[in-house]
Enzyme design. Structure first.
Site, short mmCIF file in Angstrom:
data_model
loop_
_atom_site.label_atom_id
_atom_site.label_comp_id
_atom_site.label_asym_id
_atom_site.label_seq_id
_atom_site.Cartn_x
_atom_site.Cartn_y
_atom_site.Cartn_z
CD GLU A 188 2.23 21.27 -36.82
OE1 GLU A 188 3.30 21.78 -37.17
OE2 GLU A 188 1.16 21.41 -37.44
CD GLU A 191 -11.81 9.89 -51.52
OE1 GLU A 191 -10.75 9.73 -52.14
OE2 GLU A 191 -12.50 10.93 -51.58
#
Length: 316
Positions: free
Chosen positions: A130, A99
């Site tokens: 992860e 963004e």
């Protein structure tokens, strides 16, 4: 190397014991029959839970501010802001990074989001990603870190190997490191120069850290990127003067921003935007500073893109 069933069982037992010590994983007996409640009752409980998150964030504001000042200092020298996380935490980092270009006209390389397992992990779980510090190291090596860069490890538990490995690798290379987690005394905070621990307490659904923990992380990431960009002169007051007008809505917003900043007529605004190739900051400077397009571009370049400084120069 091969692992026996006994090894796997031992590892699972150790991890389970570790998770049971984490606030974010705690079981709440008072909610054990939440599925028996009405939809409205559940919604009210969830809303009340969410309302506690900003208070938890508030306790960490001095640490957040210190981290932001350190990030802005490095980015002013050309450094990058890099988020690294897995699962929800990784997705939130990618979201925040994605963004920044339309909001602040940053290059996509300036704010980067890394998620364990790569881009496909945004929509599909990548099993085991992860759990790998080595994967984080490999992902960061591709970016060729410098001491002016910042790496933000994001992990609700504060123990995720990918996030911890990212800050460890970054710190070893002299980059600034920030650890954002939702448990106190986390390994992630300990590995980072700036540890930010937003302790939001146990989740409505046991261990579902996309809820309060995810909300807390989103709020802090908003602060990290937005306030850093304010410090870098990417805004004029609370106006997004570096907005990239890439669609009709943003083009309309660009004109409104110029109007709010200058009070100029529609005709003046159109003339200014035409003279500056649609650059909002430049257009404002031509109007308020009484300069032409090329002069506005030069003054902004000399002021490192800071509109207030360029305006002062135009009047001096």
């Amino acid at each position: 190397m091969t692992f026996s069933t006994a090894d796997a069982s031992s590892n699972h037992h150790s991890l389970r014991a570790e998770l049971e010590t984490l606030t974010t994983e705690a079981f709440r007996p008072e909610l054990s029959e939440i599925d028996r409640l009405s939809t409205l009752e559940i919604a009210k409980i969830m809303n009340a839970e969410d309302a506690t998150v900003p208070t938890a964030v508030a306790t960490q504001l001095p640490r957040i501010a210190a981290a932001i000042d350190a990030v802005a200092e490095r980015m002013s020298r050309g450094g990058r802001l890099i988020y690294a996380g897995a699962g929800t935490a990784g997705r939130l980092g990618v979201l925040d990074a994605s963004e920044c270009p339309p909001t602040f006209n940053t290059d996509p390389s300036e704010v980067v989001g890394l998620i364990a397992g790569g881009p496909s992990a945004m929509v599909t779980s990548v099993e085991g990603a992860e759990d790998s510090k080595e994967l984080a190291e490999a992902d960061l090596k591709e970016l060729s870190l410098t001491p002016d860069d910042t790496v933000v490890g994001v992990s609700a538990s504060g123990r995720t190997p990918y996030a911890v490995g990212a800050v460890e690798h970054a710190r070893a290379r002299g980059a600034l490191t920030i650890g954002l987690s939702c448990n106190a005394h986390s390994a992630l905070a300990a590995a980072s120069e700036h540890g930010i621990e937003i302790v939001v307490g146990p989740e409505l659904l046991t261990g579902s850290t996309r809820l309060k923990a995810g909300t807390a992380q989103k709020l802090v990431l908003n602060m990290l990127s937005t306030i850093t960009m304010i410090r870098l002169g990417k805004t004029y007051g609370n106006l997004m003067v570096d907005v990239r007008a890439s669609n009709e809505k943003l083009r309309a917003r660009s004109r409104r921003i110029v109007a709010l900043a200058t009070g100029a007529s529609d005709e003046e605004i159109e003339q200014a935007l035409t003279a500056t190739d649609g650059e909002v900051k430049n257009a404002i400077l031509t109007i308020l500073g009484g300069v032409d397009g090329p002069t506005a571009a030069r003054l902004l370049e000399e002021s490192d893109g800071r509109l207030r400084a360029a305006l002062a120069a135009s009047r001096g």
